[in-house]
Design an enzyme around this catalytic site. Structure first.
Site, PDB file in Angstrom:
ATOM      1  N   SER A 102       1.557  -9.875  -1.096  1.00 56.86           N
ATOM      2  CA  SER A 102       1.245  -8.451  -0.923  1.00 56.86           C
ATOM      3  C   SER A 102       1.590  -7.900   0.454  1.00 56.86           C
ATOM      4  CB  SER A 102      -0.238  -8.217  -1.228  1.00 56.86           C
ATOM      5  OG  SER A 102      -1.056  -9.069  -0.447  1.00 56.86           O
ATOM      6  N   LYS A 142       0.811  -1.228   0.000  1.00 55.81           N
ATOM      7  CA  LYS A 142       0.000   0.000   0.000  1.00 55.81           C
ATOM      8  C   LYS A 142       0.840   1.273   0.000  1.00 55.81           C
ATOM      9  CE  LYS A 142      -4.451  -1.570   1.695  1.00 55.81           C
ATOM     10  NZ  LYS A 142      -4.262  -3.004   1.994  1.00 55.81           N
ATOM     11  N   GLU A 182      -9.916   7.109   3.841  1.00 51.97           N
ATOM     12  CA  GLU A 182     -10.819   6.241   4.588  1.00 51.97           C
ATOM     13  C   GLU A 182     -10.137   4.888   4.695  1.00 51.97           C
ATOM     14  OE1 GLU A 182     -11.285   6.251   1.258  1.00 51.97           O
ATOM     15  OE2 GLU A 182     -11.222   4.066   1.050  1.00 51.97           O
TER      16      GLU A 182
HETATM   17  C1  LIG Z   1      -5.132  -3.994   1.573  1.00 52.66           C
HETATM   18  C2  LIG Z   1      -4.452  -5.248   1.253  1.00 52.66           C
HETATM   19  C3  LIG Z   1      -4.835  -6.052   0.160  1.00 52.66           C
HETATM   20  C4  LIG Z   1      -6.032  -5.738  -0.695  1.00 52.66           C
HETATM   21  O1  LIG Z   1      -5.981  -4.550  -1.389  1.00 52.66           O
HETATM   22  P1  LIG Z   1      -5.768  -4.495  -2.983  1.00 52.66           P
HETATM   23  O2  LIG Z   1      -6.013  -3.081  -3.306  1.00 52.66           O
HETATM   24  O3  LIG Z   1      -6.756  -5.428  -3.599  1.00 52.66           O
HETATM   25  O4  LIG Z   1      -4.382  -4.911  -3.248  1.00 52.66           O
HETATM   26  C5  LIG Z   1      -4.102  -7.183  -0.127  1.00 52.66           C
HETATM   27  N1  LIG Z   1      -3.046  -7.548   0.636  1.00 52.66           N
HETATM   28  C6  LIG Z   1      -2.652  -6.813   1.701  1.00 52.66           C
HETATM   29  C7  LIG Z   1      -1.482  -7.273   2.493  1.00 52.66           C
HETATM   30  C8  LIG Z   1      -3.337  -5.648   2.040  1.00 52.66           C
HETATM   31  O5  LIG Z   1      -2.949  -4.931   3.100  1.00 52.66           O
END
Ligand SMILES: *Cc1c(COP(=O)(O)O)cnc(C)c1O
Length: 394
Positions: free
Chosen positions: A378, A90, A112
């Site tokens: 992610s 993020k 938000e």
């Molecule tokens: C917020 C988050 C997501 C989901 O958000 P996307 O915008 O779909 O990428 C996925 N993995 C993690 C670790 C997150 O914090």
């Protein structure tokens, strides 16, 4: 070639656009007319790239997961977004947007957040840039995500607990838009995923595209070719997935498989499988697939993973699924948990429960031995330890 890029009006096929209150029109027009110029400006690029390197810790490694590869009979690489500062992808986006906000002369940031991850990423860059930050969060989420609320406050952000509606993300979003309407001239709204009115989905995808840009040269270094056979990522709003696939969209030889959250099962009434279940509607200023009741009320999504439980989906992903460019699988809570425990034992990496949904795809597909599969990891699992403790096998 252009069919997967946003068009001038802000649409991906039938999805996208900017459905916003009149009062925000000139604001969003201004952003639309300037974002590409700013993002492509060499001075912006220099500052953005510098911070990605020295503050976020990029490039994130592309790690060949040997034991996981052995288990699934192919070559699996993990793109390690979990190693970024603040623990997920993020921050790639919030760094870019705050630099853009400054260049547009904005002096106040709003955001938000549902689970609090985007709120923390926004509060982090506001501390870095010394800008005031207001984060809207549903009262139920404030209760559920105490630690992230504490982090945001420690970083200097004001967290406003939203008590309307179901007191979750959708209500926090409405409140953030209301704030924006009252302060259109000085306030910049940092949106955390490839959602919201045009140009946000395209802007966020471009800021996250650094992920696929790195995958290309890292694969070239390690494998002597820039393209994998298959890319896997999880989708909530769709930003880590968009970043992972961005520079591969026009190469049909690269198979794209995305994992959305099936919760307790897509037909259980407790899921966030928007692409499987959603119907065309408008959420957060964008026309997209949306979980809604017969009479068009937005339905509260459910997933074990707070980051995937969003009732909509970024318009890019609605389009990719509809045109068949991506294959979307729904992964249940239990499948994601199993994948999280498996990765931890095989590779010594505790993944975010969101990322574990992408890992859950491995069991549902068969791969050839020589196939190269890249999975976007992610985020890291520290924030999910309570969930893992509750669900560990006895
Ligand atoms: C917020 C988050 C997501 C989901 O958000 P996307 O915008 O779909 O990428 C996925 N993995 C993690 C670790 C997150 O914090």
């Amino acid at each position: 070639m252009q069919q997967y890029k946003v068009n001038k009006k802000g649409f991906y096929g039938e999805f996208g656009g900017a459905y916003i209150p009149e009062i925000l029109y000139s604001n969003v027009e201004n952003l639309k007319n300037n974002y590409l110029k700013i993002l492509e400006d060499p001075q912006f690029q220099k500052e953005y790239r510098g911070l990605l390197r020295d503050y976020v810790g990029r490039p994130s490694p592309l790690y060949l997961a040997k034991r996981l590869s052995e288990k699934y009979g192919c070559k699996i690489y993990l793109k390690r977004e979990d190693l970024n500062h603040t623990g997920a992808h993020k921050i790639n986006n919030t760094i870019g947007q705050i630099l853009l906000a400054r260049r547009m002369g904005k002096t106040r940031i709003i955001a938000e957040t549902g689970a609090g991850q985007h709120g923390v990423a926004a509060a982090t860059v506001c501390a870095l840039m010394n800008m005031p930050c207001v984060v809207y969060m549903g009262a139920v989420d404030v209760e559920r995500q105490r630690l992230n609320v504490e982090k945001m406050q420690m970083l200097g952000a004001e967290v406003i607990s939203v008590t309307g509606g179901n007191k979750t993300l959708k209500d926090a979003t409405n409140e953030a838009i209301r704030d924006w309407c009252s302060h259109p001239s000085d306030t910049y709204y940092i949106i955390g995923s490839t959602v919201g009115p045009h140009p946000y989905p395209d802007m966020v995808a471009r800021l996250q595209a650094v992920i696929s840009e790195e995958i290309r040269w890292q694969l070239q270094e390690k494998e002597g070719r820039e393209t994998p056979d298959c890319l896997l990522a999880c989708v909530g709003g769709g930003s880590n997935a968009a970043g992972t696939i961005y520079h591969f969209l026009n190469e049909p030889s690269v198979h794209i498989v995305l994992a959305e959250a099936a919760g307790k099962g897509i037909h259980s009434g407790l899921s966030a499988a928007t692409i499987h279940l959603g119907k065309l509607g408008i959420i957060h200023g964008s026309k997209t697939l949306l979980m809604q009741s017969e009479d068009g009320q937005i339905e509260e999504p459910y997933s074990i993973s707070a980051g995937l439980d969003y009732p909509g989906i970024g318009p890019l992903h609605a389009h990719l699924a509809k045109t068949g460019r991506s294959e979307v699988l729904a992964i249940t809570d239990d499948e994601a948990l199993e994948a999280a425990f498996e990765l931890t034992r095989l590779e010594g990496i505790i993944p975010a429960i969101e990322s574990a949904h992408a890992l859950g795809v491995l069991k549902k597909k068969t791969f050839q031995e020589e196939e190269i599969v890249v999975i976007c990891l992610s985020g890291r699992g520290d924030k999910d330890m309570e969930t893992y403790i509750k669900n560990k096998k006895q």
